[in-house]
Design an enzyme around this catalytic site. Structure first.
Site, PDB file in Angstrom:
ATOM      1  CB  CYS A  93      -0.867   0.015   1.246  1.00  0.00           C
ATOM      2  SG  CYS A  93      -1.773  -1.519   1.474  1.00  0.00           S
ATOM      3  CE1 TYR A 109       6.746  -4.614 -10.573  1.00  0.00           C
ATOM      4  CE2 TYR A 109       5.940  -4.598  -8.319  1.00  0.00           C
ATOM      5  CZ  TYR A 109       5.699  -4.610  -9.676  1.00  0.00           C
ATOM      6  OH  TYR A 109       4.423  -4.610 -10.144  1.00  0.00           O
ATOM      7  CG  ASN A 129       3.391   0.533   2.715  1.00  0.00           C
ATOM      8  OD1 ASN A 129       4.455   1.038   2.374  1.00  0.00           O
ATOM      9  ND2 ASN A 129       3.002  -0.640   2.262  1.00  0.00           N
ATOM     10  N   GLY A 130       2.505  -1.917   4.997  1.00  0.00           N
ATOM     11  CA  GLY A 130       3.374  -2.901   5.630  1.00  0.00           C
ATOM     12  C   GLY A 130       2.575  -4.108   6.045  1.00  0.00           C
ATOM     13  N   GLY A 136      -0.830   0.636  -5.007  1.00  0.00           N
ATOM     14  CA  GLY A 136      -2.101  -0.018  -4.719  1.00  0.00           C
ATOM     15  C   GLY A 136      -3.180   0.486  -5.639  1.00  0.00           C
TER      16      GLY A 136
HETATM   17  P1  AMP Z   1       5.917 -13.358 -12.732  1.00  0.00           P
HETATM   18  O1  AMP Z   1       5.259 -13.266 -14.054  1.00  0.00           O
HETATM   19  O2  AMP Z   1       5.000 -13.992 -11.692  1.00  0.00           O
HETATM   20  O3  AMP Z   1       7.258 -14.012 -12.744  1.00  0.00           O
HETATM   21  O4  AMP Z   1       6.119 -11.867 -12.211  1.00  0.00           O
HETATM   22  C1  AMP Z   1       7.215 -11.146 -12.627  1.00  0.00           C
HETATM   23  C2  AMP Z   1       6.780  -9.821 -13.137  1.00  0.00           C
HETATM   24  O5  AMP Z   1       5.948  -9.182 -12.199  1.00  0.00           O
HETATM   25  C3  AMP Z   1       7.988  -8.946 -13.361  1.00  0.00           C
HETATM   26  O6  AMP Z   1       7.864  -8.378 -14.643  1.00  0.00           O
HETATM   27  C4  AMP Z   1       7.922  -7.888 -12.286  1.00  0.00           C
HETATM   28  O7  AMP Z   1       8.113  -6.605 -12.828  1.00  0.00           O
HETATM   29  C5  AMP Z   1       6.533  -7.982 -11.714  1.00  0.00           C
HETATM   30  N1  AMP Z   1       6.530  -8.082 -10.240  1.00  0.00           N
HETATM   31  C6  AMP Z   1       7.516  -8.432  -9.429  1.00  0.00           C
HETATM   32  N2  AMP Z   1       7.123  -8.408  -8.130  1.00  0.00           N
HETATM   33  C7  AMP Z   1       5.853  -8.019  -8.127  1.00  0.00           C
HETATM   34  C8  AMP Z   1       4.887  -7.780  -7.105  1.00  0.00           C
HETATM   35  N3  AMP Z   1       5.181  -7.941  -5.811  1.00  0.00           N
HETATM   36  N4  AMP Z   1       3.658  -7.367  -7.482  1.00  0.00           N
HETATM   37  C9  AMP Z   1       3.358  -7.204  -8.770  1.00  0.00           C
HETATM   38  N5  AMP Z   1       4.211  -7.418  -9.776  1.00  0.00           N
HETATM   39  C10 AMP Z   1       5.453  -7.825  -9.478  1.00  0.00           C
END
Ligand code: AMP
Length: 481
Positions: free
Chosen positions: A13, A254, A114-115, A39
């Site tokens: 968040c 990220y 947030n957390g 979020g």
């Molecule tokens: P995946 O397709 O499940 O391997 O997710 C990897 C992709 O999701 C990468 O392109 C990241 O930029 C993005 N990503 C990484 N961590 C998160 C997160 N916590 N929430 C949403 N997207 C994420």
């Protein structure tokens, strides 16, 4: 997963607060808009007008509701706090949307978080056993109950006494009829900054929320610090035993917006350096460097500049679909990847491509993107990931799935390469990440960051995880309470 599991486990968040400004709610809405990446599922604002607290909490994007003049007018007052909320799947019930509010002895109290509290469920069970009636499944509600039950006299003492009982990660903003309060957990896992606009103080998750309203960045709230903003100015407390900060490294990889400065480091610069480190550690004979947009762009620029391989936009992103992660089921997530990205064939055809992404979680994106490159005529596809393999789930407010869904927890490097269908695959090393932060390496005794996703080194107790090992058990508990 049931909604309840999702609600009680997955929150990541953004928070915002301002004190003493005639347009507090409108400014909060703008701040939340800048924090929208933290979020997208729901947003809320609570304002205090000198007499009463006014609250609006809605599903959807900030701009969908809080750009409406009537909504902002209902949020009268010169002090307000706001929250944007994210959950991966299922519907969020409105009672979970923050800021949460309660009328306590001594006046109203609103809080946005947030957390994630790693003992939130344990505390909640005790509270319920003692007669508390919980309105939401959010761990944040625990704070309301703890503050309500405290026997201390002053509000700030009651708040601090409550924080002492909480483990885990928090960046909190709270509002009473006299004060705006901000707090950061003892390790400073989640970010929180102090800003100033025409002499009025602001609290926000990231500096990009200050930039949007033309506010000046004053400083980061320190780990373990509580700040109290009132008519008489700003006061700072350090109620916990001092310890070195361990901010979350994933904010840089990220989560945070690239134009934000988190704990004194530009997120954009760090991401570019991650790309440059990756180029040094894992070079590839290639014709083009192609980012997986948008999150892979800064690292790909860094990789290209360090390696001399030209940068090209070989994948175009459709901005009108949510993040891949938001899709509720694996089948829909897979469609989601295709909806979101398409190949720019002219850049790819007949080329040896180095693909750069910031991270691999479930591997869904990687598989689709590699295939997309092949379909567009790539001669070779070399996949480079600008962070180490994510082998452990997060319990501090970043959304990651359980261990059995994390690709790197299930397969070794060669297994992942074969699964993705790439010609080669490499991840940035853990020390490479630390070098990108301008540090020589990860200090094995006192790690400078919270990096459990790659190392399994969780910096706080995980009381709830130890007590209840499966998410289903957690959900059942939340339901029972
Ligand atoms: P995946 O397709 O499940 O391997 O997710 C990897 C992709 O999701 C990468 O392109 C990241 O930029 C993005 N990503 C990484 N961590 C998160 C997160 N916590 N929430 C949403 N997207 C994420």
């Amino acid at each position: 997963m049931s909604d309840l599991e999702t609600e009680s486990l997955r929150e990541k968040c953004g928070v915002f607060g301002i004190f003493g400004h005639p347009d507090a709610a409108a400014i909060t809405a703008l701040g939340l808009h800048a924090l929208q990446h933290r979020g997208q599922e729901a947003a809320g604002i609570v304002a205090f007008d000198g007499r009463q607290f006014n609250s609006e909490r809605r599903h959807g994007l900030v701009g969908d509701h809080f750009s409406n003049e009537r909504v902002i007018k209902r949020l009268a007052g010169s002090a307000s706090i706001g929250h944007v909320r994210y959950a991966t799947t299922g519907e969020t019930v409105l009672r979970n949307v923050q800021p949460l509010f309660a009328e306590l002895e001594g006046g109203g109290f609103a809080v946005a978080h947030n957390g994630n509290f790693t003992n939130g469920l344990t505390l909640r069970r005790q509270l319920v056993r003692d007669g508390a009636i919980c309105q939401s499944t959010s761990d944040t509600e625990v704070i309301l109950h703890l503050v309500a039950r405290s026997r201390k006299l002053r509000f700030v003492e009651r708040f601090v006494e409550s924080l002492r009982q909480i483990e885990g990660a928090y960046a909190l903003v709270a509002l009473t009829n006299k004060k705006l309060v901000g707090a950061r957990d003892p390790l400073g896992i989640r970010p929180l900054v102090l800003g100033e606009l025409n002499g009025r103080y602001i609290l926000a998750s990231e500096t990009c929320a200050l930039d949007i309203i033309g506010a000046r960045f004053v400083r980061d709230i320190e780990n373990g610090e509580v700040v109290i903003i009132s008519e008489s100015g700003i006061e700072s407390l350090k109620p916990f035993a001092p310890q070195p900060a361990r901010p979350c490294i994933f904010e840089y990889i990220y989560f945070a917006r690239p134009d934000s400065v988190v704990n004194g480091r530009s997120v954009y610069d760090v991401r570019k350096r991650m790309g440059a480190e990756l180029a040094a550690e894992s070079p590839a004979e290639a014709d083009v460097v192609v980012p997986v947009p948008d999150s892979g762009v800064p690292a790909a620029l860094g990789y290209s500049q360090a390696s001399g391989v030209p940068f090209e936009l070989g994948i175009i992103r459709n901005h009108y679909v949510g993040r891949t992660f938001i899709q509720p089921s694996q089948a829909i997530r897979e469609i989601g990847v295709r909806m979101k990205h398409s190949a720019n064939r002219g850049v790819i055809e007949g080329k040896r491509v180095v693909l750069i992404d910031d991270s691999v979680v479930r591997g869904t994106t990687s598989v689709k993107i590699v295939q997309m490159m092949r379909d567009a005529g790539a001669k070779e596809v070399h996949f480079r990931i600008a962070c180490p393999p994510i082998t452990h789930p997060d319990y501090y407010g970043i959304d990651t799935p359980e261990r059995d869904k994390l690709l790197a927890a299930q397969m070794d490097l060669e297994g992942m390469r074969a699964y993705m269908g790439a010609d080669s695959l490499a991840f940035l090393s853990v020390d490479g990440i630390y070098r990108s932060m301008g540090l020589a390496r990860r200090d094995p005794v006192r790690p400078q960051f919270t990096d459990h996703c790659f190392t399994g080194d969780y910096p706080t107790r995980l009381t709830d995880v130890l007590a209840e090992s499966s998410p289903r058990q957690w959900a059942m508990l939340a339901e029972a309470s």
